[in-house]
Structures are given as C-alpha cells and as structure tokens.
Design an enzyme around this catalytic site. Sequence first.
Site, short mmCIF file in Angstrom:
data_model
loop_
_atom_site.label_atom_id
_atom_site.label_comp_id
_atom_site.label_asym_id
_atom_site.label_seq_id
_atom_site.Cartn_x
_atom_site.Cartn_y
_atom_site.Cartn_z
N ASP A 61 8.65 -14.91 -7.28
CA ASP A 61 8.79 -13.95 -7.39
C ASP A 61 8.31 -13.12 -9.22
OD1 ASP A 61 8.67 -12.65 -5.37
OD2 ASP A 61 11.22 -12.69 -5.42
N TYR A 62 8.60 -15.19 -10.42
CA TYR A 62 9.04 -14.43 -10.92
C TYR A 62 7.83 -14.49 -12.38
CZ TYR A 62 14.23 -14.96 -10.68
OH TYR A 62 14.84 -14.55 -10.04
N GLY A 63 6.29 -14.18 -11.50
CA GLY A 63 4.80 -13.58 -11.69
C GLY A 63 4.63 -15.21 -12.87
N SER A 65 5.93 -17.45 -14.25
CA SER A 65 7.65 -18.94 -14.73
C SER A 65 6.61 -19.94 -14.09
CB SER A 65 8.14 -18.07 -14.23
OG SER A 65 9.50 -18.87 -13.84
#
Length: 310
Positions: A61-63, A65
């Site tokens: 979910d963290y782009g 990352s």
Amino acid sequence: MTLPSRVLGRTGAEVSILGYGAMELRGPEYMSGPTLSDEDAGRLLNELLDLGVNLVDTSIDYGHSEELIGRHLGSRRDEYFLASKCGCALSLPPGVLPMPDTHDFSAANVRAGVEQSLTRLRTDRLDLVQVHLSPSRGEMAAAETIETLQSLRDEGKVRFIGMSGTLPHLPEHIEMDVFDEFQIPYSALQPDHDALITRAARAEAGVIIRGGTARGTASAERNFTVEPLSSSGPSAQDRWETARFDELLDGMSRHEFVLRFTISHPDVASTIVGTGNLEHLRDNIAIAARGPLPTDLYAEARSRLGLAPL
C-alpha cells in the site's frame, strides 16, 4: 550510542527497539507523501542500518516504498529484519487511499501480493508478512488467508506470519494462536490496546508498535494526532492535558517523552517510526538509545492514564 534490541516473541529474532516505518517513502502522489529524491531515499535507508536500526516495515500500500527499499538495501539484505503486509490491492491509482474495501484477503491475492513484494524488494524471502487492516477471523477463514500464508512459509518465501491488528478483532486474533507477531497502534496518547499487548506477549507473540510517537509531539505548539480507533473517546490532545504530562517532562521534549513511554512497555519488542527526514531519523535513534523512562516516572504516567501497574 548503541540502539538496544529485544527478542520479537517466538520468532526468536532480535530487533532494534526502534524500527523504521517505510510509509514515508511512498511518494507525493500516494496519500500526499513527502517529496524525496531517489538519492535522499538511498542515503536515509543506508544510514538507518549504519546507526543500528535493523527492522524495516513496509507494505504494498505504500506507493514506491518497497521498490526503494529493494533498490537501495537489496545488497544489504542480511543486515535487517524485513516486514511487509498482505491483502492489499496489487496496485492503486495515485490518490486512491488504501481502505478496507480496497483489500482482498483471498488466497490468490495474498499469494500474488507476496510474490510481487519479493520482486520489488529484491529478496527471496520476507521475514514477516502481516495481514493488513485487521480483518475478522471469519473473513480470513472464508478466504483461506492463513492457509495460504502457511503454504508460503512452507515454501520458504515467508519466515513468520503476523497481524496488523486493532480492536475489535485483535482479541480473537490472539486466541487463534497462529500469529507470530502483532503490529498494534499504541502510545501514551492512544493507550487503548495496553492490556492486549501483554496478552499477545503472554501468548509468546512478538509485538511491534506503530503510532508510538503520536504525530505532532515534536513541539509544544502543535496539536497531537493519532490513528483513530473509533469516532468516540477523548482526543490525543485531551488525553495529554488531562494527564498533565507537561508536569513530568523534566527537560524532555514531548516527542521524547511519548517515544520513551512507548518503549517502556516491557512487552513491546520494537516501535516503528516513519520519516523521510534524515535529521528526524537521527533524533529518533538518539532518543531510543536513551532507553525507557525511569521506572518511577513511567509508573506515574501509567497511573495518570488509568492503566494497570506492570
């Protein structure tokens, strides 16, 4: 300066008491993340390992990352404990928030997510995969979530299985006795899960805390914000003022007090703190290296919050 470490429950892994939450590497197009150049991301990631942080927590979910971690830390893979999450959408359009209705805990999506994370992170195994957003036991049973993670563990792609959990489902997650670790929101300004942290530890699971610094504590002029658990209950600012914590600072900043309160809980193995700012990272490491609050100060703080003695 030495950063202390603790054992992460029955995993047996020693993790630094301060971990790195890599959500801040997501990029500005994902949930208005900070703008960080590739060079600066690489400098921050390598320095955190150099300074003794050996727990890195990320998510699909963290782009950007996972890709940044793989690019800049792939060659140092044996130096850190790598945690990611499952159940996430394999890709989200920029600007779309990862919410419960964007998650899919089915066997196919969980397996595809782990395989994608392995590729992005440039590794052959994830030390820990945590089920994201705390689905109910019934939802996971219907989707065969746990069986899929256990199969991935048997294949060597996953070492340990965890839960990024909250109320109301966290008690039943602990009772399932299948999770090696729980990631739980907690701080002096969000103490709702205090007793459940101890319950998880008594079940021999490791506990990693998120939200352990309560965003906004760095200066006395800013309000506090924490991850909401419900629409009711006192705000973080109200909790601070009601507990009269400013009386207990004794020269500490609010930020230091809250972070050291979190790591004072004896059943907490590590607290992940995210930042894209190298100076903030260094400050957090320096604070964590000072260790827990003095015993009498910690007891007084817990008393003011109405928490049971430890």
